[in-house]
Write a protein that holds these residues in place. Structure first.
Motif, PDB file in Angstrom:
ATOM      1  N   VAL A 166       0.661  -1.201   0.069  1.00 27.48           N
ATOM      2  CA  VAL A 166       0.023   0.056  -0.081  1.00 27.48           C
ATOM      3  C   VAL A 166       1.060   1.127   0.094  1.00 27.48           C
ATOM      4  N   SER A 167       0.755   1.966  -0.835  1.00 27.25           N
ATOM      5  CA  SER A 167       1.539   3.389  -1.197  1.00 27.25           C
ATOM      6  C   SER A 167       1.203   4.378  -0.125  1.00 27.25           C
ATOM      7  N   ASP A 168       1.925   5.260   0.022  1.00 28.84           N
ATOM      8  CA  ASP A 168       1.391   6.494   0.845  1.00 28.84           C
ATOM      9  C   ASP A 168       0.235   7.191   0.368  1.00 28.84           C
ATOM     10  N   ALA A 169       0.360   7.436  -1.093  1.00 23.92           N
ATOM     11  CA  ALA A 169      -0.841   8.104  -1.942  1.00 23.92           C
ATOM     12  C   ALA A 169      -2.247   7.228  -1.737  1.00 23.92           C
ATOM     13  N   GLU A 170      -1.974   5.868  -1.726  1.00 24.26           N
ATOM     14  CA  GLU A 170      -3.205   5.016  -1.479  1.00 24.26           C
ATOM     15  C   GLU A 170      -3.827   5.194  -0.010  1.00 24.26           C
TER      16      GLU A 170
END
Length: 342
Positions: A166-170
């Motif tokens: 899970v990316s920070d943006a997600e």
């Protein structure tokens, strides 16, 4: 010699009486079957190999599952999932005696289940069946002549495990649309500490030492207490949470946290698709697709490795006792490792 007689029902009854042995009686449809059983049983008695099978013949799979639920299940952490698997075993084999359940029947079930569920799920169900047999033989004194039938059944190969990160943006997109006031701090602490969902939602303030930046977990999934170090960001997130009269850090239950997270993921994905289409662009195929709350623990564990921690150090933080399982959680981004290679 065994006594074989025909009963009024038309069936044949074989009875064996031996000095120093309990009287044994068994009923058959054919005289030949009764005589064959009597000869085999007397041979076992003559060679000192005989063990009473009455309990194994009288105890059904349903009986064993229900006793397991009463005596063993309360000690397990994943009680809900195990209870569901017990129900499935009862539905499939409930009337069978423990002795009558054979490897070929189990193998047929395995192949049938693999048509609808994953191999890992089938492994869980059959693994539970094997544990029930071992408890029955070891703790309950039930004799199974040929041992647990599961020992002669090939399990499906284990899956590769989830690799979703899970990316920070997600994560920012998910938390921007949630209707829960508690989910943002819960998720941010989760991705900083790699704590399990149940460990987070069960956390109380008496276990949190913000000065030392340590959380003490006395009761974990593997039964071993551990101390979890807090990053500066995790410490700040916790410090900003209002105190509850109950002493709990968060009011969410494990299931409520997962439901709130799943709703937020769905909403964030829908907004992404809507925004992209409105701009005449194609939505990203993988953006927020297949994300689960547990993936935050996966992401947090991977980030610990990317910070340079050793596998022993990471296991001390996450609580993994199986290092092979821990490796399944670590999917390092190549771009993040380039600088370390020089």
């Amino acid at each position: 010699m065994a006594t074989i007689r025909r009963r009024s029902t038309g069936k044949w009854e074989a009875q064996i009486r031996r000095l120093g042995q309990p009287s044994i009686t068994k009923t058959f449809s054919a005289r030949e079957d009764a005589a064959k059983w009597a000869r085999a049983t007397e041979r076992e008695m003559d060679t000192g190999q005989f063990l009473p099978r009455t309990d194994g013949e009288r105890t059904t799979v349903a009986d064993a599952c229900e006793r397991y639920a009463r005596e063993i299940l309360p000690t397990k952490k994943s009680r809900r999932q195990i209870a569901s698997d017990l129900t499935r075993l009862i539905d499939e084999w409930g009337p069978h005696s423990l002795i009558a359940l054979t490897p070929d029947r189990i193998a047929a079930y395995r192949d049938r289940r693999l048509q609808t569920v994953s191999g890992d799920q089938v492994r869980k169900e059959l693994g539970l069946l094997g544990r029930i047999y071992r408890v029955a033989m070891t703790d309950w004194g039930i004799h199974i002549p040929h041992g647990a039938p599961m020992d002669r059944v090939r399990l499906p190969p284990a899956g590769r495990g989830r690799e979703r990160r899970v990316s920070d943006a997600e994560l920012d997109a998910i938390l921007a649309v949630t209707g829960s006031r508690e989910l943002p701090s819960l998720c941010r602490v989760a991705v900083e500490t790699a704590m399990r969902r149940g460990e987070l939602t069960g956390l109380t303030w008496e276990r949190v030492d913000l000065r030392r930046r340590v959380v003490h977990l006395p009761d974990t999934k593997n039964g071993q207490a551990r101390d979890v170090p807090l990053s500066t960001r995790a410490r700040d997130e916790l410090a900003a949470i209002p105190r509850r009269l109950s002493g709990r850090v968060w009011g969410l239950t494990p299931d409520a946290a997962s439901r709130a997270f799943a709703r937020a993921v769905q909403t964030a994905r829908a907004r992404h698709v809507e925004t992209q289409e409105a701009a005449g662009a194609t939505p990203e195929a993988d953006w927020l697709v297949g994300v689960r709350f547990h993936d935050l623990r996966h992401e947090a564990t991977s980030r610990l490795f990317e910070r340079g921690l050793s596998i022993v150090e990471v296991s001390a933080i996450t609580g993994h006792t199986d290092l092979a399982m821990l490796r399944r959680y670590t999917h390092l981004r190549a771009d993040d490792l380039v600088e370390r290679l020089g």
